[in-house]
Design a protein around this motif. Sequence first.
Motif, PDB file in Angstrom:
ATOM      1  N   GLU A 203       0.823  -1.204   0.000  1.00 49.20           N
ATOM      2  CA  GLU A 203       0.000   0.000   0.000  1.00 49.20           C
ATOM      3  C   GLU A 203       0.865   1.265   0.000  1.00 49.20           C
ATOM      4  O   GLU A 203       1.749   1.425   0.838  1.00 49.20           O
ATOM      5  CB  GLU A 203      -0.911  -0.006   1.225  1.00 49.20           C
ATOM      6  CG  GLU A 203      -1.924   1.113   1.242  1.00 49.20           C
ATOM      7  CD  GLU A 203      -2.786   1.066   2.494  1.00 49.20           C
ATOM      8  OE1 GLU A 203      -3.896   1.608   2.435  1.00 49.20           O
ATOM      9  OE2 GLU A 203      -2.351   0.520   3.521  1.00 49.20           O
ATOM     10  N   THR A 204       0.606   2.176  -0.931  1.00 48.16           N
ATOM     11  CA  THR A 204       1.383   3.417  -1.047  1.00 48.16           C
ATOM     12  C   THR A 204       0.493   4.557  -1.519  1.00 48.16           C
ATOM     13  O   THR A 204      -0.605   4.337  -2.032  1.00 48.16           O
ATOM     14  CB  THR A 204       2.541   3.261  -2.056  1.00 48.16           C
ATOM     15  OG1 THR A 204       2.009   2.846  -3.329  1.00 48.16           O
ATOM     16  CG2 THR A 204       3.581   2.256  -1.588  1.00 48.16           C
ATOM     17  N   ILE A 205       0.983   5.777  -1.357  1.00 51.32           N
ATOM     18  CA  ILE A 205       0.389   6.956  -1.998  1.00 51.32           C
ATOM     19  C   ILE A 205       1.323   7.341  -3.133  1.00 51.32           C
ATOM     20  O   ILE A 205       2.540   7.494  -2.917  1.00 51.32           O
ATOM     21  CB  ILE A 205       0.240   8.120  -1.006  1.00 51.32           C
ATOM     22  CG1 ILE A 205      -0.683   7.729   0.152  1.00 51.32           C
ATOM     23  CG2 ILE A 205      -0.311   9.355  -1.717  1.00 51.32           C
ATOM     24  CD1 ILE A 205      -0.738   8.755   1.261  1.00 51.32           C
ATOM     25  N   VAL A 206       0.790   7.483  -4.338  1.00 57.63           N
ATOM     26  CA  VAL A 206       1.632   7.718  -5.506  1.00 57.63           C
ATOM     27  C   VAL A 206       1.066   8.839  -6.372  1.00 57.63           C
ATOM     28  O   VAL A 206      -0.117   9.177  -6.295  1.00 57.63           O
ATOM     29  CB  VAL A 206       1.785   6.440  -6.370  1.00 57.63           C
ATOM     30  CG1 VAL A 206       2.400   5.302  -5.578  1.00 57.63           C
ATOM     31  CG2 VAL A 206       0.433   6.018  -6.941  1.00 57.63           C
ATOM     32  N   THR A 207       1.945   9.393  -7.204  1.00 61.79           N
ATOM     33  CA  THR A 207       1.520  10.262  -8.302  1.00 61.79           C
ATOM     34  C   THR A 207       1.844   9.540  -9.604  1.00 61.79           C
ATOM     35  O   THR A 207       2.735   8.693  -9.651  1.00 61.79           O
ATOM     36  CB  THR A 207       2.237  11.623  -8.281  1.00 61.79           C
ATOM     37  OG1 THR A 207       3.648  11.421  -8.478  1.00 61.79           O
ATOM     38  CG2 THR A 207       2.006  12.339  -6.954  1.00 61.79           C
ATOM     39  N   ARG A 208       1.108   9.880 -10.637  1.00 62.51           N
ATOM     40  CA  ARG A 208       1.334   9.239 -11.936  1.00 62.51           C
ATOM     41  C   ARG A 208       1.143  10.251 -13.046  1.00 62.51           C
ATOM     42  O   ARG A 208       0.118  10.939 -13.099  1.00 62.51           O
ATOM     43  CB  ARG A 208       0.363   8.067 -12.128  1.00 62.51           C
ATOM     44  CG  ARG A 208       0.561   7.294 -13.433  1.00 62.51           C
ATOM     45  CD  ARG A 208      -0.506   6.240 -13.586  1.00 62.51           C
ATOM     46  NE  ARG A 208      -0.348   5.449 -14.788  1.00 62.51           N
ATOM     47  CZ  ARG A 208       0.345   4.328 -14.879  1.00 62.51           C
ATOM     48  NH1 ARG A 208       0.948   3.852 -13.798  1.00 62.51           N
ATOM     49  NH2 ARG A 208       0.443   3.681 -16.017  1.00 62.51           N
ATOM     50  N   ASP A 209       2.121  10.366 -13.926  1.00 63.51           N
ATOM     51  CA  ASP A 209       1.994  11.173 -15.131  1.00 63.51           C
ATOM     52  C   ASP A 209       1.103  10.423 -16.115  1.00 63.51           C
ATOM     53  O   ASP A 209       1.344   9.257 -16.420  1.00 63.51           O
ATOM     54  CB  ASP A 209       3.364  11.418 -15.770  1.00 63.51           C
ATOM     55  CG  ASP A 209       4.298  12.209 -14.867  1.00 63.51           C
ATOM     56  OD1 ASP A 209       3.817  13.130 -14.199  1.00 63.51           O
ATOM     57  OD2 ASP A 209       5.496  11.898 -14.840  1.00 63.51           O
ATOM     58  N   LEU A 210       0.057  11.085 -16.605  1.00 59.15           N
ATOM     59  CA  LEU A 210      -0.817  10.418 -17.567  1.00 59.15           C
ATOM     60  C   LEU A 210      -0.056  10.067 -18.835  1.00 59.15           C
ATOM     61  O   LEU A 210      -0.320   9.050 -19.466  1.00 59.15           O
ATOM     62  CB  LEU A 210      -2.016  11.321 -17.889  1.00 59.15           C
ATOM     63  CG  LEU A 210      -3.013  11.512 -16.732  1.00 59.15           C
ATOM     64  CD1 LEU A 210      -4.126  12.449 -17.146  1.00 59.15           C
ATOM     65  CD2 LEU A 210      -3.583  10.178 -16.277  1.00 59.15           C
TER      66      LEU A 210
END
Length: 201
Positions: free
Chosen positions: A107-114
């Motif tokens: 389990e993590t909090i992430v950002t993702r470039d579309l």
Amino acid sequence: LAYVSTRRPGPFGQVISIRSLKTGEERYHSPNLADMWGPIRWSPDGRSILLLGKDRKIRHGLFLVDAQTGAVSPALWWADAEISNPALFPDGKRLLYRNGESGTIRETIVTRDLEPGRETELFRPAPGVKIDHVALSPDGQQVAFTLLEKETRSSVLKVLPVAGGDATELVRAKEPETIVGDSLSWSPDSRYILFGRARAT
């Protein structure tokens, strides 16, 4: 105001309802999806609605629905993970979400470039700690989130800068009191975090 409602039982019975708060006029879209659920979020430009769901091939994904036409485009597919609390950054080019099965080491909090789909981990909880809810600030600079600590029997509200750095603890509640995770909401100027408390009786 946009919300998901059920017009008839069974698959494909859900619609997105969009209501004008000025006139009270309401219109409906029936996206080409087998299922969809919230929390749903508007895109920063107000042209699309972000939601979780399954397509007609029962593939889980994160979808953007055109607010004018109801056309659906996938933003992210996933097969063996659990995506929750998605939000678009103000530029509309990046996503923030909680990734992985709740309460596990994945389990993590992430950002993702579309484009091109690069994922960056922002936070991973310690063993025995579960991420409860995640909320991105309107300016896209900070992430508020709640944790459930099994050992201390506490719920904790923290804030983390998206640019990097350590998370800051803001509020801690010990049982029988808890912080209501899905109540997290930012003020429009990104200066304040609203949240609820509950006490077991």
